[in-house]
Scaffold this motif. Structure first.
Motif, PDB file in Angstrom:
ATOM      1  N   PRO A   1      61.111  26.523  10.698  1.00 11.68           N
ATOM      2  CA  PRO A   1      60.846  27.442  11.810  1.00 11.68           C
ATOM      3  C   PRO A   1      60.603  28.854  11.286  1.00 11.68           C
ATOM      4  O   PRO A   1      61.186  29.261  10.271  1.00 11.68           O
ATOM      5  N   SER A   2      59.756  29.596  11.967  1.00  3.69           N
ATOM      6  CA  SER A   2      59.473  30.962  11.526  1.00  3.69           C
ATOM      7  C   SER A   2      59.021  31.812  12.697  1.00  3.69           C
ATOM      8  O   SER A   2      58.560  31.298  13.720  1.00  3.69           O
ATOM      9  N   TRP A   3      59.158  33.125  12.520  1.00  7.16           N
ATOM     10  CA  TRP A   3      58.760  34.112  13.514  1.00  7.16           C
ATOM     11  C   TRP A   3      57.936  35.187  12.821  1.00  7.16           C
ATOM     12  O   TRP A   3      58.129  35.473  11.630  1.00  7.16           O
ATOM     13  N   GLU A   4      57.029  35.820  13.579  1.00  5.93           N
ATOM     14  CA  GLU A   4      56.165  36.844  13.019  1.00  5.93           C
ATOM     15  C   GLU A   4      56.895  38.174  12.932  1.00  5.93           C
ATOM     16  O   GLU A   4      57.630  38.566  13.832  1.00  5.93           O
ATOM     17  N   THR A   5      56.694  38.881  11.803  1.00  5.19           N
ATOM     18  CA  THR A   5      57.250  40.219  11.613  1.00  5.19           C
ATOM     19  C   THR A   5      56.186  41.072  10.909  1.00  5.19           C
ATOM     20  O   THR A   5      55.181  40.536  10.411  1.00  5.19           O
ATOM     21  N   PRO A   6      56.390  42.383  10.820  1.00  5.14           N
ATOM     22  CA  PRO A   6      55.449  43.219  10.067  1.00  5.14           C
ATOM     23  C   PRO A   6      55.356  42.858   8.592  1.00  5.14           C
ATOM     24  O   PRO A   6      54.420  43.274   7.912  1.00  5.14           O
ATOM     25  N   TRP A   7      56.309  42.075   8.076  1.00  2.00           N
ATOM     26  CA  TRP A   7      56.341  41.733   6.654  1.00  2.00           C
ATOM     27  C   TRP A   7      55.971  40.266   6.406  1.00  2.00           C
ATOM     28  O   TRP A   7      56.149  39.755   5.312  1.00  2.00           O
ATOM     29  N   GLY A   8      55.458  39.617   7.455  1.00  2.00           N
ATOM     30  CA  GLY A   8      55.062  38.227   7.345  1.00  2.00           C
ATOM     31  C   GLY A   8      55.979  37.317   8.143  1.00  2.00           C
ATOM     32  O   GLY A   8      57.027  37.722   8.651  1.00  2.00           O
ATOM     33  N   ARG A   9      55.556  36.067   8.286  1.00  2.00           N
ATOM     34  CA  ARG A   9      56.361  35.104   9.041  1.00  2.00           C
ATOM     35  C   ARG A   9      57.581  34.687   8.225  1.00  2.00           C
ATOM     36  O   ARG A   9      57.544  34.606   6.990  1.00  2.00           O
TER      37      ARG A   9
ATOM     38  N   HIS B   1      67.212  36.951  19.548  1.00  3.08           N
ATOM     39  CA  HIS B   1      67.327  38.372  19.226  1.00  3.08           C
ATOM     40  C   HIS B   1      66.510  38.754  17.997  1.00  3.08           C
ATOM     41  O   HIS B   1      66.878  39.667  17.255  1.00  3.08           O
ATOM     42  N   ILE B   2      65.372  38.097  17.813  1.00  2.00           N
ATOM     43  CA  ILE B   2      64.486  38.430  16.707  1.00  2.00           C
ATOM     44  C   ILE B   2      63.958  39.867  16.827  1.00  2.00           C
ATOM     45  O   ILE B   2      63.915  40.599  15.813  1.00  2.00           O
ATOM     46  N   PRO B   3      63.552  40.335  18.030  1.00  2.00           N
ATOM     47  CA  PRO B   3      63.076  41.737  18.116  1.00  2.00           C
ATOM     48  C   PRO B   3      64.127  42.753  17.672  1.00  2.00           C
ATOM     49  O   PRO B   3      63.789  43.747  17.009  1.00  2.00           O
ATOM     50  N   GLU B   4      65.378  42.531  18.017  1.00  2.00           N
ATOM     51  CA  GLU B   4      66.441  43.446  17.603  1.00  2.00           C
ATOM     52  C   GLU B   4      66.612  43.430  16.079  1.00  2.00           C
ATOM     53  O   GLU B   4      66.887  44.470  15.454  1.00  2.00           O
TER      54      GLU B   4
ATOM     55  N   HIS C   1      67.272  51.849   2.612  1.00  2.00           N
ATOM     56  CA  HIS C   1      68.347  50.891   2.338  1.00  2.00           C
ATOM     57  C   HIS C   1      67.849  49.449   2.212  1.00  2.00           C
ATOM     58  O   HIS C   1      68.637  48.554   1.894  1.00  2.00           O
ATOM     59  N   ALA C   2      66.570  49.218   2.488  1.00  2.00           N
ATOM     60  CA  ALA C   2      66.037  47.862   2.432  1.00  2.00           C
ATOM     61  C   ALA C   2      64.591  47.924   1.953  1.00  2.00           C
ATOM     62  O   ALA C   2      63.945  48.978   1.990  1.00  2.00           O
ATOM     63  N   TYR C   3      64.068  46.788   1.511  1.00  2.00           N
ATOM     64  CA  TYR C   3      62.695  46.729   1.010  1.00  2.00           C
ATOM     65  C   TYR C   3      62.147  45.322   1.215  1.00  2.00           C
ATOM     66  O   TYR C   3      62.904  44.338   1.276  1.00  2.00           O
ATOM     67  N   ALA C   4      60.835  45.223   1.349  1.00  2.00           N
ATOM     68  CA  ALA C   4      60.157  43.943   1.497  1.00  2.00           C
ATOM     69  C   ALA C   4      59.597  43.506   0.155  1.00  2.00           C
ATOM     70  O   ALA C   4      59.130  44.333  -0.639  1.00  2.00           O
ATOM     71  N   ALA C   5      59.645  42.191  -0.088  1.00  2.00           N
ATOM     72  CA  ALA C   5      59.111  41.641  -1.338  1.00  2.00           C
ATOM     73  C   ALA C   5      58.782  40.164  -1.134  1.00  2.00           C
ATOM     74  O   ALA C   5      59.661  39.384  -0.743  1.00  2.00           O
ATOM     75  N   ASP C   6      57.540  39.809  -1.353  1.00  2.00           N
ATOM     76  CA  ASP C   6      57.103  38.409  -1.265  1.00  2.00           C
ATOM     77  C   ASP C   6      57.405  37.787   0.095  1.00  2.00           C
ATOM     78  O   ASP C   6      57.758  36.599   0.179  1.00  2.00           O
ATOM     79  N   GLY C   7      57.320  38.591   1.155  1.00  2.00           N
ATOM     80  CA  GLY C   7      57.591  38.076   2.493  1.00  2.00           C
ATOM     81  C   GLY C   7      59.050  38.078   2.879  1.00  2.00           C
ATOM     82  O   GLY C   7      59.401  37.780   4.021  1.00  2.00           O
TER      83      GLY C   7
END
Length: 463
Positions: free
Chosen positions: A191-199, A118-121, A134-140
């Motif tokens: 393990p990792s998955w790709e997202t708009p904010w990095g793997r 359920h990574i896409p969700e 309510h959230a923010y990206a920082a350093d991946g």
């Protein structure tokens, strides 16, 4: 008919009113599969299995979602320690959990989603939370801004100013040390998955918020789990889901722990008792009786003595059922309805101990009917007992348990040994050596067994 349950969020017992009339939706935090289950893990599944069964008995259409956390820090750590793939460890232990649930008679969930499916969700939920501020990206990493959500900590009744939340490994770039990670930047070898904010990989809390949203929608009836999940897990789930726009759970239900010497059973404390080991020594139905019959909000202090007491109590019920079945000369089906006192107990926050008291009272009434040679009365009591035990998942005459449970290795060995002694006793009586026959009977009774002579031959049970 009104079912009442203790709502952790309200800190009181409330009348249950479903969101959709005639339907009940339940999300239960299931296994984190870094290791095989101990009896504390399985207790949660049993408690909510009984809850689900009672809702179904009351005529509700139940949707029961129990997730599997198959990626988190603990699983990755085990992978590094054992030199095995993380997914192999997760799958092996997921099977062990399901074997434990099945052995103890838990009905399978309507849906059993894995976090990694359920990574896409999760990405969709993070994107929405970032857009809403309510959230923010920082350093991946992606963090939830706890100060943006005024209701944070309402479930656990804490004050944000007093909250200490240590930073996790690699959790850099936080605006506030109390902000929690929804997504963790990729580290070498993990393990990792790709997202708009990095793997990277998901945080534990995000997994459940996203899966509950997918399978139960923006609002559902009951969210369940152990007491230890109230903070931070459930608190963080609420923050994510409600900030995303969901109403989320209308009621929160939490089961208490299994303890040893007053401490919560946990692998980290080295005091866990594995289900697989317990099933080598105890019949599965007895283990279900032991773990499932205390009130779900009461602690269970584990000890072999307590298990033996549970075994003896259940044996008295079984003995009655067996005697009436023999008296009737045929199978006695369950009654169409449980006795009113049993229903009243179950409607009051799933009061299994009070409901079980009705079972034992009915057994005593049935035994009195047998003593009075009242076959009709004894059969009626057996039908009631079967109806009540069926709701609790404890009817030994049900095909779910018949044969399979009696085939348990330890019980089979004991049964063979006792029957060997009983055959020797019968042989002694046949040759009129009554002193030897009495001595054999006395030996069995001193071992804690009750021997009853019946027209079809001697029968043993725990005294």
């Amino acid at each position: 008919m009104t079912i009442r349950l203790y709502d952790t969020s309200a800190r009181q017992i409330r009348d249950f009113s479903p969101i959709v009339p005639g339907c009940v939706s339940i999300y239960l935090c299931g296994a984190t599969v870094q290791a095989a289950p101990h009896i504390g893990h399985i207790r949660s599944g049993l408690n909510f299995d009984i809850m689900r069964r009672w809702f179904a008995y009351r005529g509700y259409d139940v949707t029961f979602v129990r997730n599997v956390t198959d990626i988190d820090d603990k699983i990755i750590k085990k992978s590094a320690e054992q030199g095995r793939p993380w997914w192999a460890i997760g799958y092996e232990n997921e099977r062990a959990f399901n074997a434990g649930y099945d052995a103890l008679g838990c009905l399978p969930p309507t849906v059993e989603p894995r976090a990694t499916g359920h990574i896409p969700e999760m990405i969709e939920m993070m994107r929405g939370l970032i857009e809403r501020g309510h959230a923010y990206a920082a350093d991946g990493n992606v963090y939830f801004d706890v100060r943006s959500f005024p209701e944070y900590l309402r479930l656990s009744n804490q004050e944000l100013e007093n909250l200490l939340q240590p930073a996790g490994e690699g959790e850099t770039g936080k605006r506030d040390p109390r902000d929690f990670a929804m997504w963790k930047a990729a580290k070498e070898g993990e393990p990792s998955w790709e997202t708009p904010w990095g793997r990277g990989r998901p945080g534990w809390h995000l997994e459940c918020s996203a899966m509950a949203h997918k399978y139960l929608g923006t609002a559902f009836d009951i969210h369940g789990g152990g007491l230890d999940l109230i903070f931070p897990h459930h608190e963080n789930e609420i923050a994510q889901a409600k900030a995303f726009g969901d109403d989320f759970a209308a009621y929160w239900a939490h089961n208490a722990w299994v303890t040893i010497s007053g401490e919560k059973m946990a692998k980290s404390l080295g005091n866990s008792v594995l289900v697989s080991e317990m099933l080598k020594d105890w019949r599965p139905i007895v283990l279900r009786y032991y773990l499932g019959t205390p009130h779900y909000r009461s602690m269970i202090e584990y000890s072999p003595e307590a298990l033996r007491e549970a075994e003896s109590a259940f044996a008295r019920i079984e003995g009655f059922m067996q005697r009436v079945t023999e008296k009737a000369g045929k199978a006695v089906p369950p009654a169409a309805e449980v006795p009113p006192a049993f229903a009243e107990a179950m409607d009051d926050d799933f009061g299994v101990p009070q409901a079980l008291a009705v079972v034992h009272t009915t057994v005593r009434q049935g035994n009195s009917a047998l003593t009075a040679d009242d076959k009709e009365g004894a059969v009626a009591r057996l039908a009631e007992v079967r109806a009540m035990l069926g709701v609790l998942g404890l009817d030994p005459l049900d095909e779910r348990w018949a044969g399979a449970d009696r085939g348990d290795d330890l019980h089979g060995v004991v049964d063979s040994l006792v029957r060997m002694v009983l055959e020797q006793r019968q042989a002694a009586r046949a040759r009129k050596d009554y002193a030897a026959a009495d001595a054999l009977r006395d030996q069995l009774q001193q071992s804690g067994l009750a021997i009853e002579d019946t027209p079809s031959g001697p029968r043993w049970s725990l005294s």
